[in-house]
Scaffold this motif. Structure first.
Motif, PDB file in Angstrom:
ATOM      1  N   ALA A  25       0.871  -1.176   0.000  1.00 12.60           N
ATOM      2  CA  ALA A  25       0.000   0.000   0.000  1.00 12.60           C
ATOM      3  C   ALA A  25       0.903   1.219   0.000  1.00 12.60           C
ATOM      4  O   ALA A  25       1.886   1.277   0.751  1.00 12.60           O
ATOM      5  CB  ALA A  25      -0.888   0.007   1.246  1.00 12.60           C
ATOM      6  N   GLY A  37      10.710   5.811   8.182  1.00 10.11           N
ATOM      7  CA  GLY A  37      10.151   4.458   8.169  1.00 10.11           C
ATOM      8  C   GLY A  37       9.108   4.204   9.228  1.00 10.11           C
ATOM      9  O   GLY A  37       8.672   3.056   9.411  1.00 10.11           O
ATOM     10  N   THR A  67      11.555  -4.213   7.894  1.00  4.86           N
ATOM     11  CA  THR A  67      10.134  -4.133   8.269  1.00  4.86           C
ATOM     12  C   THR A  67       9.909  -4.743   9.647  1.00  4.86           C
ATOM     13  O   THR A  67       9.101  -4.249  10.448  1.00  4.86           O
ATOM     14  CB  THR A  67       9.279  -4.838   7.190  1.00  4.86           C
ATOM     15  OG1 THR A  67       9.422  -4.098   5.973  1.00  4.86           O
ATOM     16  CG2 THR A  67       7.811  -4.903   7.579  1.00  4.86           C
ATOM     17  N   ARG A  69      12.112  -4.708  12.058  1.00  2.00           N
ATOM     18  CA  ARG A  69      12.644  -3.733  13.025  1.00  2.00           C
ATOM     19  C   ARG A  69      11.698  -2.545  13.193  1.00  2.00           C
ATOM     20  O   ARG A  69      11.493  -2.061  14.304  1.00  2.00           O
ATOM     21  CB  ARG A  69      14.022  -3.235  12.566  1.00  2.00           C
ATOM     22  CG  ARG A  69      15.085  -4.314  12.593  1.00  2.00           C
ATOM     23  CD  ARG A  69      16.478  -3.784  12.233  1.00  2.00           C
ATOM     24  NE  ARG A  69      17.368  -4.909  11.982  1.00  2.00           N
ATOM     25  CZ  ARG A  69      17.903  -5.208  10.799  1.00  2.00           C
ATOM     26  NH1 ARG A  69      17.695  -4.426   9.756  1.00  2.00           N
ATOM     27  NH2 ARG A  69      18.660  -6.276  10.650  1.00  2.00           N
ATOM     28  N   ASP A  71       8.270  -2.221  12.117  1.00  2.00           N
ATOM     29  CA  ASP A  71       6.824  -2.431  12.314  1.00  2.00           C
ATOM     30  C   ASP A  71       6.495  -3.523  13.335  1.00  2.00           C
ATOM     31  O   ASP A  71       5.363  -3.596  13.803  1.00  2.00           O
ATOM     32  CB  ASP A  71       6.148  -2.827  10.991  1.00  2.00           C
ATOM     33  CG  ASP A  71       6.236  -1.735   9.929  1.00  2.00           C
ATOM     34  OD1 ASP A  71       6.756  -0.653  10.239  1.00  2.00           O
ATOM     35  OD2 ASP A  71       5.780  -1.983   8.804  1.00  2.00           O
ATOM     36  N   SER A 104      19.262 -10.089   8.431  1.00  2.00           N
ATOM     37  CA  SER A 104      19.833 -10.618   9.666  1.00  2.00           C
ATOM     38  C   SER A 104      18.915 -10.358  10.867  1.00  2.00           C
ATOM     39  O   SER A 104      18.057  -9.472  10.846  1.00  2.00           O
ATOM     40  CB  SER A 104      21.198  -9.976   9.915  1.00  2.00           C
ATOM     41  OG  SER A 104      21.023  -8.645  10.300  1.00  2.00           O
ATOM     42  N   VAL A 148      22.062 -11.762   0.194  1.00  2.00           N
ATOM     43  CA  VAL A 148      21.419 -13.014  -0.193  1.00  2.00           C
ATOM     44  C   VAL A 148      20.902 -12.875  -1.621  1.00  2.00           C
ATOM     45  O   VAL A 148      20.151 -11.941  -1.932  1.00  2.00           O
ATOM     46  CB  VAL A 148      20.238 -13.334   0.760  1.00  2.00           C
ATOM     47  CG1 VAL A 148      19.514 -14.589   0.310  1.00  2.00           C
ATOM     48  CG2 VAL A 148      20.728 -13.471   2.193  1.00  2.00           C
ATOM     49  N   GLY A 170       9.767  -4.470   3.043  1.00  2.00           N
ATOM     50  CA  GLY A 170       9.510  -3.082   2.685  1.00  2.00           C
ATOM     51  C   GLY A 170      10.225  -2.678   1.413  1.00  2.00           C
ATOM     52  O   GLY A 170      10.390  -3.462   0.478  1.00  2.00           O
ATOM     53  N   ALA A 172      13.360  -2.054   0.438  1.00  2.00           N
ATOM     54  CA  ALA A 172      14.535  -2.751  -0.106  1.00  2.00           C
ATOM     55  C   ALA A 172      14.132  -4.085  -0.715  1.00  2.00           C
ATOM     56  O   ALA A 172      14.588  -4.462  -1.798  1.00  2.00           O
ATOM     57  CB  ALA A 172      15.582  -2.957   1.001  1.00  2.00           C
TER      58      ALA A 172
END
Ligand SMILES: NC(=O)c1ccc[n+]([C@@H]2O[C@H](COP(=O)([O-])OP(=O)(O)OC[C@H]3O[C@@H](n4cnc5c(N)ncnc54)[C@H](OP(=O)(O)O)[C@@H]3O)[C@@H](O)[C@H]2O)c1
Length: 243
Positions: A25, A37, A67, A69, A71, A104, A148, A170, A172
């Motif tokens: 959204a 953020g 996200t 961290r 939310d 991580s 990764v 999010g 990234a």
């Protein structure tokens, strides 16, 4: 409610990975959250019902560590929100969808909801991660670093029976999957608000672009008004050229 948009695009996905359905959204100016953020509620109530419909029919729901961290989401299906939706094909109550984190566990407190032990949880991180944290419902998969390669978790999930992966953000993570063409459908709720500023995360960040050849092109397959906002459905590929 848009029935067809709750059917998974499995037939379009290559066999080496799950079908990937990205949902987000954003504001009219393409922001996912407030400055720095801080979480913003941009979905409307019916859009949240729809998002829960996608979650309920997925095998796994993926977000980035950022996200988690910012939310602290539970990533669980809110079953009570499904009542207004048409009958959903492929609902999986037991076992419920995995929650999947890319990145991580650094700076994620032990009190985070992903560690609450209530749902199977996968973390795909680079080799520095402490894989001994895998216990109970939590499994840490160490991947080659420093970043990764998203195909590594995608192949891992496919080979472990995950055929439908919902990706929720999010910025990234959305950049990686959208600009990498690693998706089969994108649904985007556009809220009729402007967030503004330069410190609010955008739908995508990622690499800089300089020419039309750098654009990531998508094909719009549906658009419908939803509670004052607009729900867009897109696929990878080239639609009518607009730029
Ligand atoms: N509106 C929406 O629909 C929506 C949905 C979800 C989130 N959001 C918002 O998005 C914001 C968070 O976005 P974000 O860009 O900061 O975070 P993010 O995309 O959720 O996570 C970024 C982190 O994920 C990890 N990561 C991503 N790709 C990786 C890769 N290829 N290899 C290894 N690790 C990888 C990295 O973790 P490490 O730092 O551990 O290396 C990176 O810092 C929040 O404000 C949140 O509210 C909005």
């Amino acid at each position: 409610m848009a029935g067809p948009s709750l059917l998974w695009p499995e037939s379009r996905a290559p066999s080496e990975r799950p079908a990937v359905w990205i949902n987000a959204a954003m504001s009219l100016d393409g922001k996912l959250a407030f400055s720095g953020g801080k979480r913003a509620t941009l979905s409307s109530p019916r859009d949240l019902d729809r998002v829960n419909g996608i979650r309920a029919t997925s095998d796994a729901v993926l977000v980035g560590a950022g996200t988690i961290r910012k939310d602290n989401p539970s990533l669980r299906v809110h079953w009570e929100r499904l009542q207004g939706l048409p009958p959903l094909e492929g609902i999986r109550r037991d076992p419920p969808p995995y929650r999947v984190v890319l990145g991580s566990l650094r700076d994620i407190p032990a009190s985070a909801k992903i560690f609450d032990g209530t749902l199977p949880t996968l973390v795909f991180s680079t080799r520095g991660e402490d894989v001994s944290r895998s216990q109970g419902s939590l499994k840490v998969v160490a991947c080659e670093g420093p970043r990764v390669d998203p195909m590594v978790p995608l192949r891992w999930m496919r080979s472990h029976g995950i055929r439908r992966l919902m990706v929720e953000g999010g910025s990234a993570v959305l950049s990686t999957f959208l600009q990498g063409g690693l998706f089969d459908r994108l649904t985007l709720f556009v809220a009729p608000v402007l967030v503004g500023g330069s410190l609010a995360p955008s739908l995508v960040s990622g690499r800089e672009t300089h020419t039309e050849g750098d654009l990531t092109r998508l094909r719009l397959t549906a658009s419908e008004p939803l509670e004052g906002g607009l729900l867009l459905t897109l696929e990878p590929g080239v639609g009518p050229v607009v730029a």
